[in-house]
Scaffold this motif. Structure first.
Motif, PDB file in Angstrom:
ATOM      1  N   SER A 117       7.824  -5.417  -8.259  1.00 49.29           N
ATOM      2  CA  SER A 117       6.738  -4.495  -7.909  1.00 49.29           C
ATOM      3  C   SER A 117       5.402  -5.217  -7.734  1.00 49.29           C
ATOM      4  N   ASN A 120       4.305  -5.765  -4.210  1.00 52.63           N
ATOM      5  CA  ASN A 120       3.667  -4.648  -3.513  1.00 52.63           C
ATOM      6  C   ASN A 120       2.151  -4.666  -3.667  1.00 52.63           C
ATOM      7  N   LYS A 178       4.961   0.959   2.838  1.00 52.56           N
ATOM      8  CA  LYS A 178       4.276   0.293   1.716  1.00 52.56           C
ATOM      9  C   LYS A 178       2.815   0.001   2.053  1.00 52.56           C
ATOM     10  N   LEU A 181       0.874   3.169   1.569  1.00 50.77           N
ATOM     11  CA  LEU A 181       0.668   3.408   0.141  1.00 50.77           C
ATOM     12  C   LEU A 181      -0.403   2.467  -0.402  1.00 50.77           C
ATOM     13  N   TYR A 182      -0.353   1.217   0.026  1.00 47.01           N
ATOM     14  CA  TYR A 182      -1.354   0.221  -0.399  1.00 47.01           C
ATOM     15  C   TYR A 182      -2.757   0.675  -0.003  1.00 47.01           C
ATOM     16  N   LYS A 186      -2.572   3.105  -4.129  1.00 48.12           N
ATOM     17  CA  LYS A 186      -1.917   1.900  -4.625  1.00 48.12           C
ATOM     18  C   LYS A 186      -1.000   2.158  -5.815  1.00 48.12           C
ATOM     19  N   LEU A 189       2.732   2.607  -5.520  1.00 46.30           N
ATOM     20  CA  LEU A 189       3.602   1.445  -5.351  1.00 46.30           C
ATOM     21  C   LEU A 189       4.313   1.083  -6.652  1.00 46.30           C
ATOM     22  N   ARG A 190       3.766   1.502  -7.780  1.00 48.27           N
ATOM     23  CA  ARG A 190       4.472   1.302  -9.052  1.00 48.27           C
ATOM     24  C   ARG A 190       5.611   2.308  -9.190  1.00 48.27           C
ATOM     25  N   PRO A 193       8.611   1.185  -6.121  1.00 47.53           N
ATOM     26  CA  PRO A 193       8.573  -0.241  -5.789  1.00 47.53           C
ATOM     27  C   PRO A 193       9.419  -0.597  -4.565  1.00 47.53           C
TER      28      PRO A 193
END
Length: 214
Positions: A117, A120, A178, A181-182, A186, A189-190, A193
């Motif tokens: 993770s 990410n 991703k 999401l970033y 953010k 992303l946890r 993953p």
């Protein structure tokens, strides 16, 4: 009364290269039978959503997934419009490389110990490694990827926001999702993953900003 656009953003169904555990960016490969069935299943799950439009990247795997979703969902008269801004990252010389080798190489380069993770949260650095090792001249820097994805969502959102709270289907790719999401959430992303085939996230656009719901 203000309207909001809801984007239902999913990854394409399983492909031949996915099945073979190969990295897949701009390289394309056909959906497997399992990938087609999963896309149909997603369509059934979305049967109560009335889509105003549907878009996919310009890869066959994304386009076929979109068509399969809409057929199962009951809106097969809706055309899936392709847009290259929804493309996956180009992986350059890593295209079709063994997935485990690709991931372990990135983790080694960034000195990450056994925490997938963490990759990410360092997406720009991952892309920088791919960009610097590229011999094809096709890999985009990270800011170009974020620009094209965000521009697509803003342009599309603005085109449909005059409707009454429209819903838009989008079929794209794992790194592309991703990246969104970033940009917008953010911490998600946890929770996610890995973006698996036909995983779906929903993003709202109110004309000014984006918010991620799932």
């Amino acid at each position: 009364m203000s309207s909001t656009v809801t984007f239902y953003i999913t990854r394409h169904g399983e492909t031949l290269l996915n099945h073979l555990h190969k990295a897949q960016g701009w390289v394309d490969s056909p959906l497997t039978e399992r990938g087609i069935q999963a896309a149909s299943q997603l369509g059934l799950q979305l049967k109560n959503v009335q889509f105003s439009a549907a878009f996919s990247s310009d890869t066959n795997r994304a386009l076929q997934t979109g068509k399969t979703i809409l057929t199962a969902q009951g809106q097969n008269e809706l055309q899936v419009i392709t847009d290259k801004r929804l493309r996956e990252w180009c992986l350059g010389c890593w295209e079709a490389e063994n997935n485990d080798k690709f991931i372990s190489s990135m983790m080694n380069e960034l000195q990450i110990q056994n925490d997938f993770s963490e990759l990410n949260f360092r997406l720009p650095e991952v892309q920088e490694i791919i960009y610097k090792s590229d011999t094809t001249g096709m890999v985009e820097p990270f800011h170009m990827i974020t620009d094209r994805l965000e521009r697509f969502l803003k342009d599309t959102g603005d085109n449909f926001i005059h409707l009454n709270n429209p819903s838009i289907l989008i079929v794209t790719h794992a790194f592309a999702i991703k990246t969104l999401l970033y940009l917008f959430s953010k911490e998600m992303l946890r929770k996610k993953p890995k973006i698996k085939n036909v995983d779906i996230i929903t993003i709202k656009w109110d004309g000014k900003s984006f918010s991620i719901l799932t």
